[in-house]
Design a protein around this motif. Sequence first.
Motif, PDB file in Angstrom:
ATOM      1  N   ILE A  70      10.131   5.383  13.750  1.00 44.09           N
ATOM      2  CA  ILE A  70       9.555   4.150  14.304  1.00 44.09           C
ATOM      3  C   ILE A  70       8.040   4.261  14.222  1.00 44.09           C
ATOM      4  O   ILE A  70       7.444   5.123  14.870  1.00 44.09           O
ATOM      5  N   LEU A  71       7.427   3.401  13.422  1.00 42.60           N
ATOM      6  CA  LEU A  71       5.971   3.387  13.306  1.00 42.60           C
ATOM      7  C   LEU A  71       5.432   2.242  14.176  1.00 42.60           C
ATOM      8  O   LEU A  71       5.891   1.111  14.067  1.00 42.60           O
ATOM      9  N   ILE A  72       4.474   2.567  15.016  1.00 40.71           N
ATOM     10  CA  ILE A  72       3.831   1.553  15.856  1.00 40.71           C
ATOM     11  C   ILE A  72       2.393   1.405  15.382  1.00 40.71           C
ATOM     12  O   ILE A  72       1.688   2.397  15.207  1.00 40.71           O
ATOM     13  N   THR A  73       1.986   0.176  15.146  1.00 38.96           N
ATOM     14  CA  THR A  73       0.636  -0.057  14.642  1.00 38.96           C
ATOM     15  C   THR A  73       0.068  -1.350  15.205  1.00 38.96           C
ATOM     16  O   THR A  73       0.797  -2.169  15.762  1.00 38.96           O
ATOM     17  N   CYS A  74      -1.247  -1.494  15.071  1.00 44.83           N
ATOM     18  CA  CYS A  74      -1.927  -2.720  15.527  1.00 44.83           C
ATOM     19  C   CYS A  74      -1.676  -3.821  14.506  1.00 44.83           C
ATOM     20  O   CYS A  74      -1.927  -3.622  13.320  1.00 44.83           O
ATOM     21  N   GLY A  75      -1.206  -4.971  14.943  1.00 45.65           N
ATOM     22  CA  GLY A  75      -0.977  -6.061  14.001  1.00 45.65           C
ATOM     23  C   GLY A  75      -0.319  -7.234  14.678  1.00 45.65           C
ATOM     24  O   GLY A  75      -0.074  -7.225  15.880  1.00 45.65           O
ATOM     25  N   ASN A  76      -0.047  -8.257  13.877  1.00 49.88           N
ATOM     26  CA  ASN A  76       0.473  -9.491  14.460  1.00 49.88           C
ATOM     27  C   ASN A  76       1.385 -10.213  13.483  1.00 49.88           C
ATOM     28  O   ASN A  76       1.052 -10.397  12.317  1.00 49.88           O
ATOM     29  N   ILE A  77       2.575 -10.570  13.953  1.00 52.19           N
ATOM     30  CA  ILE A  77       3.432 -11.550  13.276  1.00 52.19           C
ATOM     31  C   ILE A  77       4.037 -12.413  14.371  1.00 52.19           C
ATOM     32  O   ILE A  77       4.113 -12.001  15.534  1.00 52.19           O
ATOM     33  N   LYS A  78       4.446 -13.623  14.016  1.00 50.03           N
ATOM     34  CA  LYS A  78       4.972 -14.523  15.047  1.00 50.03           C
ATOM     35  C   LYS A  78       6.308 -14.039  15.581  1.00 50.03           C
ATOM     36  O   LYS A  78       6.534 -14.027  16.786  1.00 50.03           O
ATOM     37  N   LYS A  79       7.221 -13.665  14.677  1.00 52.95           N
ATOM     38  CA  LYS A  79       8.552 -13.224  15.086  1.00 52.95           C
ATOM     39  C   LYS A  79       8.973 -12.047  14.223  1.00 52.95           C
ATOM     40  O   LYS A  79       8.598 -11.940  13.061  1.00 52.95           O
ATOM     41  N   GLY A  80       9.785 -11.170  14.802  1.00 52.11           N
ATOM     42  CA  GLY A  80      10.284 -10.026  14.048  1.00 52.11           C
ATOM     43  C   GLY A  80      11.398 -10.422  13.086  1.00 52.11           C
ATOM     44  O   GLY A  80      11.982 -11.499  13.201  1.00 52.11           O
ATOM     45  N   TYR A  81      11.699  -9.522  12.118  1.00 51.32           N
ATOM     46  CA  TYR A  81      12.743  -9.824  11.135  1.00 51.32           C
ATOM     47  C   TYR A  81      13.388  -8.519  10.663  1.00 51.32           C
ATOM     48  O   TYR A  81      12.829  -7.427  10.793  1.00 51.32           O
ATOM     49  N   GLU A  82      14.584  -8.668  10.080  1.00 52.10           N
ATOM     50  CA  GLU A  82      15.345  -7.513   9.599  1.00 52.10           C
ATOM     51  C   GLU A  82      15.880  -7.793   8.205  1.00 52.10           C
ATOM     52  O   GLU A  82      16.419  -8.873   7.932  1.00 52.10           O
ATOM     53  N   GLU A 137       5.350  -7.966  18.910  1.00 44.72           N
ATOM     54  CA  GLU A 137       5.167  -7.762  20.352  1.00 44.72           C
ATOM     55  C   GLU A 137       5.728  -8.934  21.147  1.00 44.72           C
ATOM     56  O   GLU A 137       6.221  -8.769  22.260  1.00 44.72           O
ATOM     57  N   SER A 138       5.708 -10.121  20.551  1.00 45.97           N
ATOM     58  CA  SER A 138       6.263 -11.290  21.242  1.00 45.97           C
ATOM     59  C   SER A 138       7.769 -11.177  21.406  1.00 45.97           C
ATOM     60  O   SER A 138       8.346 -11.750  22.335  1.00 45.97           O
ATOM     61  N   GLU A 170       3.565 -14.909  22.176  1.00 44.16           N
ATOM     62  CA  GLU A 170       2.969 -14.706  20.852  1.00 44.16           C
ATOM     63  C   GLU A 170       1.640 -13.987  20.980  1.00 44.16           C
ATOM     64  O   GLU A 170       0.800 -14.333  21.789  1.00 44.16           O
ATOM     65  N   GLN A 171       1.466 -12.944  20.177  1.00 41.72           N
ATOM     66  CA  GLN A 171       0.200 -12.193  20.185  1.00 41.72           C
ATOM     67  C   GLN A 171      -0.527 -12.429  18.882  1.00 41.72           C
ATOM     68  O   GLN A 171       0.066 -12.380  17.817  1.00 41.72           O
ATOM     69  N   LYS A 172      -1.779 -12.680  18.957  1.00 42.63           N
ATOM     70  CA  LYS A 172      -2.567 -12.888  17.744  1.00 42.63           C
ATOM     71  C   LYS A 172      -3.349 -11.636  17.398  1.00 42.63           C
ATOM     72  O   LYS A 172      -3.785 -10.909  18.264  1.00 42.63           O
ATOM     73  N   LYS A 173      -3.510 -11.435  16.107  1.00 43.12           N
ATOM     74  CA  LYS A 173      -4.133 -10.207  15.619  1.00 43.12           C
ATOM     75  C   LYS A 173      -5.549 -10.042  16.137  1.00 43.12           C
ATOM     76  O   LYS A 173      -6.329 -10.969  16.162  1.00 43.12           O
ATOM     77  N   LYS A 174      -5.839  -8.825  16.567  1.00 42.45           N
ATOM     78  CA  LYS A 174      -7.190  -8.528  17.040  1.00 42.45           C
ATOM     79  C   LYS A 174      -8.027  -8.105  15.838  1.00 42.45           C
ATOM     80  O   LYS A 174      -7.770  -7.075  15.226  1.00 42.45           O
TER      81      LYS A 174
END
Length: 882
Positions: A368-380, A391-392, A398-402
């Motif tokens: 499991i890699l955790i990183t800083c970033g943003n997408i609206k919804k997860g997918y598989e 993160e949402s 919804e989280q927007k990219k920093k």
Amino acid sequence: IFVQADIHSNLLEQQRISVLKALLERQQVTVVTTMAACMNHLAAFEDWLKNIMVIESGCELDLEKLKKDLVLLGYERTGQVEGPGQFAVRGGIIDIFPLTEENPIRIEMWGEEVDSLRSFDVESQRSIENLESVRIYPAAELIPDGAQREKALERIRKEAEQSEKIFRKEGKTEEAARIRNLLQDCRDQIEELGEPLSMEGFIDYFVREKTSFLDYFDPETTLFFLDEPNRLLESGDAAEMEFRESMQHRLEKGYVLPGQAGLLFSCHETAAALCRRNAVGLCTLENARAPFAVSGKYSLTVRSVNPYNNSFEYLVKDLKQWKREGYRVILMSASRTRGNRLAGDLMQEGLSSYYTENPERDVQSGEILITCGNIKKGYEYPLIKFVVIAESDIFGQEQKKKKKRRRYEGKHIASFTELSVGDFVVHENHGLGVYKGIEKVEVDHITKDYMKIEYAGGSSLFVPATQLDVIQKYADGDAKPPKLNKLGTQEWNRTKSRVRSAVRVIAQDLVALYARRQRKDGFVYSEDTVWQREFEEMFPFEETEDQLLAIEAVKQDMQSHKIMDRLICGDVGYGKTEIAIRAAFKAVQDGKQVAYLVPTTILAQQHYNTFAQRMKDFPVRVDLMCRFRTAAEQKKTVADLKKGMVDIVIGTHRLLSKDVEYKNLGLLIIDEEQRFGVTHKEKLKQLKSDIDVMTLTATPIPRTLHMSLVGIRDMSVLEEAPQERVPIQTYVMEYNEEMVREAISRELSRGGQVYYVYNKVNSIVEMTNTIAKLVPQAQVAFAHGQMKERELENIMYDFINGDIDVLVTTTIIETGLDISNVNTMIIHDADTMGLSQLYQLRGRVGRSNRTAYAFLMYRRNKMLKEIAEKRLSAIREFTELG
């Protein structure tokens, strides 16, 4: 080339021309376009190629010919270039903003020779780099020669006369007059101006052999990817139907000619053209079938990730299942702190997880890699055993990219104001005069440009055009004429001396005032807590640099002995509320109560929802005081405020009632102070005596602004636009039913909603019915301040949820309302409204990264008052962010 099903992202003319440029230079091209863009009829590519202009440093250039050629290529002449497709000429300096360049080009002439060629920044006007040559590509698709123009005008004339004859026969005099005016406009543009300005809509009259966007690409070497072929046909049919209906309405009303109705290839013609090329269909549904034959078809199975709604237990359960199946998992976090904390929590559950900011790091099976970033919804993607979790998905928002914070270096320079002949200007050494334009003056056989400034007594001063920094604009030419200075006298120096003396007196008064303020200590708040940092990390957007500076200034005020009185001044939608939310949370951490005063009931409800959502994970009680609450609910809130059980109360002027008492009020936040009356402000003065005060506004009243500018109140200014925000396209025009219908239809076709501002309560029902007849496919409702509380609340709730498409409303939506899906506003009788009101109203749209439109309409054939005309001109002119 990816052809997308989404009709909302129409290919811009600028992008299209960039594609042609890249093709010409034999570059590898990737185009993201839509089915609707592929359906357009275009002019011949070969004709377009002939009109590319090459300018080299040191070459000779005929300035008059250059100006004419640029106009023929579709460039608009302006006083100062501000965007692509414009050019400006000031003596021997020519500025051009080619559509294919990121920055405009400045050409400086020495006689007829190009002395220097360089790019420059459009805002600061500073040079960026010297260039050896530049290619100017046409800014218009249609560039006909004289013979083509004459033939086109003859075709237009015949068709217009035929249409006018039919309308007159049917007794439609208004429509016949429109057709006659349309023909006259075409004549003026083609014959008098000698240019096909805005003539792309008449392409069928100029070009007999029409081409498609697809014809620009070599069928042997171009591979087309069709994203969701089933949806492509749906969206293409929708675009075609919208166009046909729009054209049918325009034809019936006399706004267009029959020959203009054929600007699109049909959807199925375009589909057939794609089939004749190398086309690959991409589907995300396993058994989806392409509706037309393609050379290859691929099914890409993709699934949405389950929402975990703050349940860490369910997240761990899914992660363990994916680990057993050998999945690679990427988990997106809004910040480094939260990412590291999440990695540690997952390690304790026996999961192999780690945090990294290295984008090159490969994820291994079962990791499991955790990183800083943003997408609206997860997918598989099950086929490749790969999962991305947003993160949402975990925390339900919804989280927007920093992005990396940008630091300004040196002085921030705003764009200088364009001067017009007759404007009053101030020269720093010679005083007040009248700007008379730019004149050529020959000195030592060298001709240069000088600004002419006329002073009292008829004397004139000539200032080199390169010395703009010594000139400041005093007022427009139509302002009340001030007293001009005389050249060669000490009058201006005496004026400056008097001002210096007055400033010294004001400074002494300010010192005395601050001494009195300092003697009375305010409450000293503690440093930021862990909760404060966690709360701020949950902000779902990227803060601007100005926001961060304002937040820091507010915290310094609160942590000092002085009583805070700070004005936060920023454009609509620039994040003033977030500064207030953080200050309120900080006050509550130290046991203080917060009162948030707003001018309207709707805004109070919206702010309450925002505060409640942001603070739901913390032990903070937020309450609401406005007419949306029953008498019993308000009574309980009043009692709990007195006991100290309510931490933050948000309300209208109801908060200023005599029965409202606080146990330990520490912070008062006033949203749009100029909206409160005299009696309200007297009550505010009593509240303000020894508590911290923060005022938020986009349009401060002169007294408030003056107090801030001279230092009596502290001020923070938000000038930087939020990420991805775009200016609102503003149009001022006579009321036009067809334009109203089309503006609403276009907004609805891209899934948006519309405000129709109609500020007459007694006839708002009739206007609502009129709008409903214009757009029968839309859900139309009305709202105004005289409605019953529950009725108004229900309508606003339905509108926010998207159940209402068009809201016909009075100016109750003027302040603070933030609904990101509403991006078209039509203002009825805009000439009757004030400048601040129009500005605030327009700010209700454009709250996302989608282009927004504001139509300010006034009654047909109405003679506008001078002040109304100035207001409408100002609101149309100042559309840039900030």
